[in-house]
Design a protein around this motif. Structure first.
Motif, mmCIF file in Angstrom:
data_model
loop_
_atom_site.group_PDB
_atom_site.id
_atom_site.type_symbol
_atom_site.label_atom_id
_atom_site.label_comp_id
_atom_site.label_asym_id
_atom_site.label_seq_id
_atom_site.Cartn_x
_atom_site.Cartn_y
_atom_site.Cartn_z
ATOM 1 N N LYS A 90 -8.148 3.452 -1.047
ATOM 2 C CA LYS A 90 -8.765 2.290 -1.680
ATOM 3 C C LYS A 90 -7.677 1.350 -2.165
ATOM 4 O O LYS A 90 -6.814 1.737 -2.950
ATOM 5 N N LEU A 91 -7.731 0.114 -1.692
ATOM 6 C CA LEU A 91 -6.779 -0.906 -2.090
ATOM 7 C C LEU A 91 -7.384 -1.789 -3.165
ATOM 8 O O LEU A 91 -8.440 -2.386 -2.973
ATOM 9 N N TYR A 92 -6.711 -1.867 -4.290
ATOM 10 C CA TYR A 92 -7.111 -2.799 -5.349
ATOM 11 C C TYR A 92 -6.295 -4.082 -5.186
ATOM 12 O O TYR A 92 -5.069 -4.040 -5.077
ATOM 13 N N TYR A 93 -6.997 -5.208 -5.163
ATOM 14 C CA TYR A 93 -6.353 -6.491 -4.918
ATOM 15 C C TYR A 93 -6.990 -7.570 -5.773
ATOM 16 O O TYR A 93 -8.083 -7.401 -6.330
ATOM 17 N N ALA A 94 -6.303 -8.694 -5.863
ATOM 18 C CA ALA A 94 -6.854 -9.906 -6.472
ATOM 19 C C ALA A 94 -6.721 -11.007 -5.434
ATOM 20 O O ALA A 94 -5.661 -11.145 -4.807
ATOM 21 N N PRO A 95 -7.769 -11.772 -5.205
ATOM 22 C CA PRO A 95 -7.724 -12.794 -4.162
ATOM 23 C C PRO A 95 -6.529 -13.737 -4.311
ATOM 24 O O PRO A 95 -6.313 -14.330 -5.364
ATOM 25 N N GLY A 96 -5.745 -13.837 -3.241
ATOM 26 C CA GLY A 96 -4.610 -14.760 -3.228
ATOM 27 C C GLY A 96 -3.372 -14.288 -3.948
ATOM 28 O O GLY A 96 -2.349 -14.968 -3.916
ATOM 29 N N ALA A 97 -3.432 -13.134 -4.609
ATOM 30 C CA ALA A 97 -2.248 -12.581 -5.273
ATOM 31 C C ALA A 97 -1.333 -11.954 -4.226
ATOM 32 O O ALA A 97 -1.637 -11.935 -3.033
ATOM 33 N N CYS A 98 -0.207 -11.400 -4.661
ATOM 34 C CA CYS A 98 0.712 -10.790 -3.709
ATOM 35 C C CYS A 98 0.066 -9.661 -2.925
ATOM 36 O O CYS A 98 0.506 -9.333 -1.814
#
Length: 208
Positions: free
Chosen positions: A2-10
């Motif tokens: 599971k990848l945790y991300y924030a839109p447009g972040a690194c």
């Protein structure tokens, strides 16, 4: 995984890399402006309160862009994201680290968050200027290294391209910087790849 991300972040670079590798994974989306990274639900996953974060199949957490990229490349060698041979491998890691530690952390961090580098608002423009200088110099170095190659390491995409993808996304699409011609063309090729198009769609990133 599971990848945790924030839109447009690194984390968009990690997202791009995992799509390029054709991996099966779930995602956890964070809204940094709403402070999702500081809420107990996410801090229980990643006390660092940042992205990207990868929960692996065994339930263990891996953080930091470079570490995640390297682990993915070594865990799935058949995907070819780390070139063979010591010299090619170390040059890939060299560019990967340069994108993250210099272009991102020293350059764009100053452009995007000058208040972290100077308390006085009167100094914020100066901080941004310093960040812009770092980015401009770095993109010049990357441009020279790229030359006329399709990818930063030659004729195939590697971990380093995933890191350059996200800093060029920031530079070209967010800040609208003028970058060297070959670098602009390189980013356009990365952006046109099906993996990038899927990531932009998944993260809700639209272009005018």
């Amino acid at each position: 995984m599971k990848l945790y991300y924030a839109p447009g972040a690194c984390s968009i670079g990690t997202h791009f890399l995992m799509e390029e590798m054709g991996l099966t994974y779930d995602t956890g989306r964070l809204d940094l402006k709403q402070g999702d990274q500081l809420k107990p639900a996410y801090l229980d996953v990643n006390p660092k309160a940042k992205v990207p974060a990868l929960v692996r199949d065994d339930g263990s957490l891996l953080t930091e862009f470079v570490a995640i990229a390297f682990w993915l490349g070594r865990t799935y060698p058949e995907k070819g994201m780390i070139p063979e041979g010591m010299e090619a491998e170390v040059r890939t890691l060299e560019m990967l680290d340069y994108a993250v530690a210099t272009i991102h952390m020293q350059g764009f961090s100053r452009l995007f968050r000058p208040a972290k580098f100077a308390r006085s608002e009167a100094e914020h423009d100066w901080v941004r200027e310093q960040g812009r200088a770092v980015v401009d110099k770095a993109f010049g170095i990357v441009s020279e290294r790229l030359g006329s190659s399709d990818f930063i390491m030659g004729d195939r995409l590697t971990l380093a391209d995933a890191a350059l993808f996200y800093v060029l996304f920031w530079g070209v699409d967010r800040v609208k910087l003028d970058v060297p011609e070959n670098l602009a063309a390189y980013y356009a090729r990365l952006r046109a790849r099906p993996s990038a198009q899927k990531v932009f769609a998944d993260e809700g990133i639209q272009f005018s």
